[in-house]
Structures are given as C-alpha cells and as structure tokens.
Design a protein around this motif. Structure first.
Motif, mmCIF file in Angstrom:
data_model
loop_
_atom_site.group_PDB
_atom_site.id
_atom_site.type_symbol
_atom_site.label_atom_id
_atom_site.label_comp_id
_atom_site.label_asym_id
_atom_site.label_seq_id
_atom_site.Cartn_x
_atom_site.Cartn_y
_atom_site.Cartn_z
ATOM 1 N N ARG A 76 16.895 61.549 -19.759
ATOM 2 C CA ARG A 76 15.454 61.715 -19.876
ATOM 3 C C ARG A 76 14.921 61.040 -21.134
ATOM 4 O O ARG A 76 15.618 60.945 -22.134
ATOM 5 N N CYS B 190 8.902 61.993 -23.672
ATOM 6 C CA CYS B 190 8.125 62.701 -22.641
ATOM 7 C C CYS B 190 8.979 63.401 -21.601
ATOM 8 O O CYS B 190 8.445 64.084 -20.719
ATOM 9 N N SER B 191 10.297 63.237 -21.680
ATOM 10 C CA SER B 191 11.262 63.865 -20.772
ATOM 11 C C SER B 191 11.233 63.302 -19.350
ATOM 12 O O SER B 191 11.831 63.884 -18.439
ATOM 13 N N ARG B 192 10.561 62.195 -19.149
ATOM 14 C CA ARG B 192 10.598 61.545 -17.835
ATOM 15 C C ARG B 192 12.013 61.040 -17.564
ATOM 16 O O ARG B 192 12.688 60.555 -18.456
#
Length: 217
Positions: free
Chosen positions: A10, A14-16
């Motif tokens: 990730r 932004c943890s996308r």
C-alpha cells in the motif's frame, strides 16, 4: 503470491493498493517535494554546511516538511522496519544527481552505535548507500567512521546538549587524497555531519561532500 492477496503493498501516504515494488501511488508521488537542487551548484544545503566545515558539494533529495510525504517515507525507513525504502530513494537520487567531474572517490554513511543498530536491526542508510554504490560505480566503506558513544537522536536534544557532545565519532583508518561523500538521512542542525567531516578532513588531504535523503527546513 498469496501474501500479496492478503497483505497487498500500500502507498505509504494514502494506503491505496500499489505494485509491490512501489513506495507511493502516482497521485502521492506528484505531491512529494523534491529539492530540485543542483549537486554541482550553490544551494541552501551547501550554504548551511559551509558554516560548519569546508564542503565541496551538497545535495538533499527531499524537503523534510511537517506532515509531508517525505517525513512519512523517512519515518517508515527508520522506525517501521522498511529498510528496502533505501533502494527506492537511491533510485530517485540517481535520476536527479549527475556527478560529472565532481564524482567522489568513496561513499561513507553515518554510523549507528552498535547497540542502537542491534536494537533497530539495521542501519537505515546501508541499503541506500549500497544501491548508490552500484548505480554510480563508487565504492562504499561502512566501517570508516566509528560512533564511540551511545546517545539519543540529535533531533531529541536541545542545542546546549548537542554542543556538549564531542569526540562522538572517530575514523578507523587513515585516508589521504580522497573525495568522500558523507551520507545521512535528514539534515537538521548539521552537527553530526560536521563532526564526521572534520574527522575525515583531519585524516589527510581529503575533500568532503554531503548527500542527505532530506533537509529539515
């Protein structure tokens, strides 16, 4: 791999979910504040170094701002066991720094005290330095500088305490007529690099340049 399904890589910011070899997503990468310094020219970091010791060149890859992606990246590298981040930072450096006729003779990273390195499990600068060594074909020497005392991080000390710290570092072997590129993670006061630079300069007819992952403003 099955781990990629259950524990996907990730974006640090932004943890996308992103590809396994990436550090941040494309959107967050565009928000990273690179310094845009010229290694061979005058810049803010070089001016700050010149106040402390004779320096040939100086370069900071990132600007270390509060609540910034740069700060998150360095934090993950140092405290979240993400040692491989050093490889990505080295690749970013290689895309931006051209040594030309100012190519150093060796790369030397700031050492951790053995006690701190055992506690952390690694020196956060080693992968970065070793990757740069491969990319630029410049030898590195991790053991050239020794940290003699175990102490708190420079960022946690007040100015008076920093100035009291003398003889923290020593050089383990004499070198002469060498252009040494000293490597650190974040330039704050410059005291650590200054102490090491003077050890290198006193050892012989040497020159010192500076490379840091980020510069605190």
């Amino acid at each position: 791999m099955i781990l990629d399904v259950f524990f996907p890589n990730r974006c640090i910011s932004c943890s996308r979910i992103i590809d396994g070899d990436l550090l941040v997503c494309n959107v967050c990468f565009g928000q990273i504040r690179f310094s845009h310094f010229d290694y061979s020219d005058e810049n803010i970091l070089k001016e700050r170094c010149k106040l402390l010791f004779p320096v040939e060149n100086a370069y900071a890859l990132l600007r270390f701002e509060k609540e910034s992606i740069s700060r998150k990246i360095i934090h993950h590298l140092k405290y979240q066991s993400r040692e491989k981040i050093g490889k990505t930072l080295a690749e970013w450096t290689n895309e931006r720094v051209i040594f030309e006729d100012r190519k150093p003779d060796m790369l030397v990273s700031v050492p951790l005290h053995p006690k701190k390195q055992r506690k952390r499990g690694y020196n956060q600068l080693h992968v970065y330095t070793e990757t740069l060594s491969e990319l630029y074909s410049i030898p590195f020497k991790h053991g050239l500088i020794k940290r003699n005392h175990y102490s708190k991080a420079q960022a946690l000390k007040d100015k008076k305490h920093r100035l009291e710290n003398q003889n923290i570092f020593s050089i383990t072997e004499s070198i002469n007529n060498q252009h040494v590129l000293l490597i650190d993670d974040v330039f704050t006061t410059g005291n650590t690099l200054s102490m090491i630079a003077w050890e290198v300069l006193k050892s012989g007819n040497n020159k010192v340049s500076i490379l840091v992952m980020a510069m605190d403003e």
